[in-house]
Design a protein around this motif. Structure first.
Motif, PDB file in Angstrom:
ATOM      1  N   PRO A 181    -124.770  38.340  27.801  1.00 17.73           N
ATOM      2  CA  PRO A 181    -123.367  37.940  27.693  1.00 17.73           C
ATOM      3  C   PRO A 181    -122.970  37.306  26.361  1.00 17.73           C
ATOM      4  CG  PRO A 181    -124.589  36.223  28.794  1.00 17.73           C
ATOM      5  CD  PRO A 181    -125.608  37.274  28.394  1.00 17.73           C
ATOM      6  N   HIS A 182    -121.631  37.187  26.199  1.00 22.52           N
ATOM      7  CA  HIS A 182    -121.111  36.327  25.141  1.00 22.52           C
ATOM      8  C   HIS A 182    -121.629  34.927  25.437  1.00 22.52           C
ATOM      9  CE1 HIS A 182    -118.472  39.072  23.065  1.00 22.52           C
ATOM     10  NE2 HIS A 182    -117.829  39.404  24.175  1.00 22.52           N
ATOM     11  N   PRO A 183    -121.839  34.067  24.441  1.00 22.99           N
ATOM     12  CA  PRO A 183    -121.464  34.226  23.029  1.00 22.99           C
ATOM     13  C   PRO A 183    -122.605  34.746  22.152  1.00 22.99           C
ATOM     14  CG  PRO A 183    -122.145  31.960  23.374  1.00 22.99           C
ATOM     15  CD  PRO A 183    -122.336  32.684  24.696  1.00 22.99           C
ATOM     16  N   ARG A 184    -123.564  35.469  22.720  1.00 21.04           N
ATOM     17  CA  ARG A 184    -124.771  35.790  21.938  1.00 21.04           C
ATOM     18  C   ARG A 184    -124.816  37.254  21.484  1.00 21.04           C
ATOM     19  NH1 ARG A 184    -126.147  32.595  26.040  1.00 21.04           N
ATOM     20  NH2 ARG A 184    -127.136  34.249  27.271  1.00 21.04           N
ATOM     21  N   LEU A 185    -123.633  37.812  21.171  1.00 20.07           N
ATOM     22  CA  LEU A 185    -123.578  39.195  20.670  1.00 20.07           C
ATOM     23  C   LEU A 185    -124.344  39.312  19.377  1.00 20.07           C
ATOM     24  CD1 LEU A 185    -122.594  42.122  20.543  1.00 20.07           C
ATOM     25  CD2 LEU A 185    -120.384  41.287  19.695  1.00 20.07           C
ATOM     26  N   HIS A 187    -126.952  37.645  18.363  1.00 24.25           N
ATOM     27  CA  HIS A 187    -128.392  37.693  18.660  1.00 24.25           C
ATOM     28  C   HIS A 187    -128.781  39.085  19.166  1.00 24.25           C
ATOM     29  CE1 HIS A 187    -128.963  33.066  19.296  1.00 24.25           C
ATOM     30  NE2 HIS A 187    -128.295  33.354  18.195  1.00 24.25           N
ATOM     31  N   TRP A 188    -127.992  39.623  20.070  1.00 19.08           N
ATOM     32  CA  TRP A 188    -128.268  40.948  20.665  1.00 19.08           C
ATOM     33  C   TRP A 188    -128.439  41.985  19.556  1.00 19.08           C
ATOM     34  CZ3 TRP A 188    -129.274  43.771  24.977  1.00 19.08           C
ATOM     35  CH2 TRP A 188    -128.743  45.062  25.110  1.00 19.08           C
ATOM     36  N   ARG A 189    -127.431  42.109  18.697  1.00 15.80           N
ATOM     37  CA  ARG A 189    -127.437  43.149  17.671  1.00 15.80           C
ATOM     38  C   ARG A 189    -128.573  42.917  16.670  1.00 15.80           C
ATOM     39  NH1 ARG A 189    -124.055  44.545  14.527  1.00 15.80           N
ATOM     40  NH2 ARG A 189    -123.685  46.733  15.091  1.00 15.80           N
ATOM     41  N   THR A 190    -128.793  41.645  16.297  1.00 17.16           N
ATOM     42  CA  THR A 190    -129.813  41.325  15.290  1.00 17.16           C
ATOM     43  C   THR A 190    -131.220  41.546  15.835  1.00 17.16           C
ATOM     44  OG1 THR A 190    -128.325  39.666  14.334  1.00 17.16           O
ATOM     45  CG2 THR A 190    -130.675  39.507  13.765  1.00 17.16           C
ATOM     46  N   LEU A 191    -131.468  41.082  17.049  1.00 15.40           N
ATOM     47  CA  LEU A 191    -132.815  41.226  17.630  1.00 15.40           C
ATOM     48  C   LEU A 191    -133.163  42.686  17.880  1.00 15.40           C
ATOM     49  CD1 LEU A 191    -132.646  38.233  20.105  1.00 15.40           C
ATOM     50  CD2 LEU A 191    -134.294  38.449  18.230  1.00 15.40           C
ATOM     51  N   LEU A 192    -132.223  43.468  18.405  1.00 12.27           N
ATOM     52  CA  LEU A 192    -132.485  44.887  18.649  1.00 12.27           C
ATOM     53  C   LEU A 192    -132.795  45.602  17.331  1.00 12.27           C
ATOM     54  CD1 LEU A 192    -129.647  45.708  21.212  1.00 12.27           C
ATOM     55  CD2 LEU A 192    -132.090  45.521  21.724  1.00 12.27           C
ATOM     56  N   GLY A 219    -121.248  44.467  26.863  1.00 13.02           N
ATOM     57  CA  GLY A 219    -121.573  45.878  26.591  1.00 13.02           C
ATOM     58  C   GLY A 219    -122.303  46.027  25.267  1.00 13.02           C
ATOM     59  N   HIS A 220    -121.674  46.692  24.295  1.00  8.77           N
ATOM     60  CA  HIS A 220    -122.315  46.965  22.998  1.00  8.77           C
ATOM     61  C   HIS A 220    -123.701  47.573  23.185  1.00  8.77           C
ATOM     62  CE1 HIS A 220    -119.468  45.376  19.992  1.00  8.77           C
ATOM     63  NE2 HIS A 220    -119.089  44.596  20.993  1.00  8.77           N
ATOM     64  N   SER A 221    -123.807  48.489  24.162  1.00  6.68           N
ATOM     65  CA  SER A 221    -125.052  49.249  24.307  1.00  6.68           C
ATOM     66  C   SER A 221    -125.315  49.979  22.993  1.00  6.68           C
ATOM     67  CB  SER A 221    -124.916  50.237  25.459  1.00  6.68           C
ATOM     68  OG  SER A 221    -124.698  49.532  26.679  1.00  6.68           O
ATOM     69  N   MET A 222    -126.590  50.070  22.616  1.00  6.78           N
ATOM     70  CA  MET A 222    -126.890  50.564  21.269  1.00  6.78           C
ATOM     71  C   MET A 222    -128.053  51.533  21.261  1.00  6.78           C
ATOM     72  SD  MET A 222    -126.640  47.031  19.029  1.00  6.78           S
ATOM     73  CE  MET A 222    -126.355  47.859  17.459  1.00  6.78           C
ATOM     74  N   LEU A 223    -127.954  52.501  20.339  1.00  8.92           N
ATOM     75  CA  LEU A 223    -129.093  53.339  19.965  1.00  8.92           C
ATOM     76  C   LEU A 223    -129.330  53.081  18.482  1.00  8.92           C
ATOM     77  CD1 LEU A 223    -127.672  55.100  22.366  1.00  8.92           C
ATOM     78  CD2 LEU A 223    -129.224  56.873  21.578  1.00  8.92           C
ATOM     79  N   ILE A 224    -130.545  52.617  18.150  1.00  5.80           N
ATOM     80  CA  ILE A 224    -130.873  52.245  16.771  1.00  5.80           C
ATOM     81  C   ILE A 224    -132.105  53.042  16.340  1.00  5.80           C
ATOM     82  CG2 ILE A 224    -131.450  50.324  15.228  1.00  5.80           C
ATOM     83  CD1 ILE A 224    -130.250  48.463  17.411  1.00  5.80           C
ATOM     84  N   ASP A 225    -132.069  53.586  15.126  1.00  8.12           N
ATOM     85  CA  ASP A 225    -133.203  54.422  14.689  1.00  8.12           C
ATOM     86  C   ASP A 225    -134.266  53.561  14.002  1.00  8.12           C
ATOM     87  OD1 ASP A 225    -131.879  56.116  11.680  1.00  8.12           O
ATOM     88  OD2 ASP A 225    -132.741  54.127  11.950  1.00  8.12           O
ATOM     89  N   GLU A 236    -116.634  47.077  24.540  1.00  8.83           N
ATOM     90  CA  GLU A 236    -116.779  46.075  25.592  1.00  8.83           C
ATOM     91  C   GLU A 236    -116.212  46.557  26.928  1.00  8.83           C
ATOM     92  OE1 GLU A 236    -116.291  42.032  24.647  1.00  8.83           O
ATOM     93  OE2 GLU A 236    -117.133  42.244  22.629  1.00  8.83           O
ATOM     94  N   GLU A 237    -115.975  47.860  27.021  1.00  4.98           N
ATOM     95  CA  GLU A 237    -115.478  48.443  28.276  1.00  4.98           C
ATOM     96  C   GLU A 237    -116.532  49.391  28.855  1.00  4.98           C
ATOM     97  OE1 GLU A 237    -112.390  46.111  27.728  1.00  4.98           O
ATOM     98  OE2 GLU A 237    -112.737  47.322  29.542  1.00  4.98           O
TER      99      GLU A 237
END
Ligand SMILES: NC(=O)CCC(=O)C(=O)O
Length: 270
Positions: A181-185, A187-192, A219-225, A236-237
């Protein structure tokens, strides 16, 4: 890549809203989104679900809501995989084994066969997991058409030791179902992204959306290479977030920057 491996894997992330404490409602809703994913022009090879999609974090009632021995989960996901000829990295569900509750990922192959089971190793105390759940005790890898994958769940990505262990075991893609959840977007993006770059592997992360009580899941599901480049990212939907993995890329990256050959583990503090 092993013989018979596919050169590419099309991925569909089911970035869904989860109704807290309503396994039947959630099962049906995710099935609808999965049907939408397989009906797309580019059919996915792999469908990925979010964390704890059957119950959400209804931890105070989890003993009555959890799936006994994961039977309903296994039946529904296996049937879907076989019916559509797709792999399912089944996010995770609350499952009851004896008197214990685990946060468990089930993986199914194209013929509906069970190919892996992983229970979350690191329990997230900020969401009271340790008060209601038992931690898994084993790191798990599995195969997707010849590509070796590693299993993790949400909070697990804060532990680089786990993703490194999976990479050393040959995993070229890390799956991360989540309820983050927010507010840790940030962290999510950086750690992934960090896990992808340092391990030269794809990271495929499927997060839920929507509010449960005071908590807003972004949300912000991600595919990272393996270079850390974002192939796809949800908003976020609710959405089916799609992208394609080039199964040869991890080895190409390792050939350019041979991190795993340059490691000096005998010098690292234990
Ligand atoms: N479900 C989870 O493990 C949440 C982890 C999280 O939000 C974090 O910041 O770590």
């Amino acid at each position: 890549m092993t013989d018979g491996a596919k050169p590419q894997l099309n991925i569909a992330l089911i970035q869904a809203y989860i109704e807290i404490g309503e396994p039947g409602v959630n099962m049906n809703h995710l099935a609808e989104m999965m049907e939408k994913a397989v009906a797309a022009e580019q059919k996915p090879d792999v469908i990925v679900l979010p964390e704890m999609w059957n119950t959400g974090y209804a931890l105070d009632r989890i003993g009555e809501l959890a799936d006994p021995n994961g039977e309903e989960t296994k039946r529904r996901l296996s049937d879907f995989a076989k019916r559509h000829g797709v792999h399912i990295v089944g996010g995770s569900v609350a499952e009851k084994i004896g008197d214990r509750i685990y946060n468990t990922m089930y993986v199914f192959g194209r013929n509906g066969e069970s190919t892996a089971k992983y229970s979350k190793m690191h329990l997230f105390r900020l969401m009271d997991e340790e008060k209601f759940l038992h931690a898994g005790e084993e790191a798990v890898t599995f195969e997707l058409d010849g590509m070796k994958a590693g299993a993790s769940i949400c909070y697990d990505i804060r532990f680089p030791e786990l993703s490194r262990t999976l990479a050393l075991a040959g995993a070229n893609v890390l799956f991360v179902p989540a309820e983050w959840p927010h507010p840790r977007l940030h962290h999510w993006r950086t750690l992934l992204t960090a896990r992808a770059i340092e391990n030269q592997m794809y990271v495929v992360a499927c997060n839920r959306v929507g509010r449960s009580g005071e908590t807003e899941f972004f949300g912000h599901s991600m595919l990272i290479d393996p270079w850390g480049e974002v192939i796809a990212e949800g908003g976020e939907e609710e959405a089916v977030v799609t992208g394609t993995l080039d199964c040869a890329l991890p080895e190409e990256v390792k050939g350019r920057i041979p991190v795993f050959e340059d490691r000096r583990p005998h010098l690292y503090f234990k």
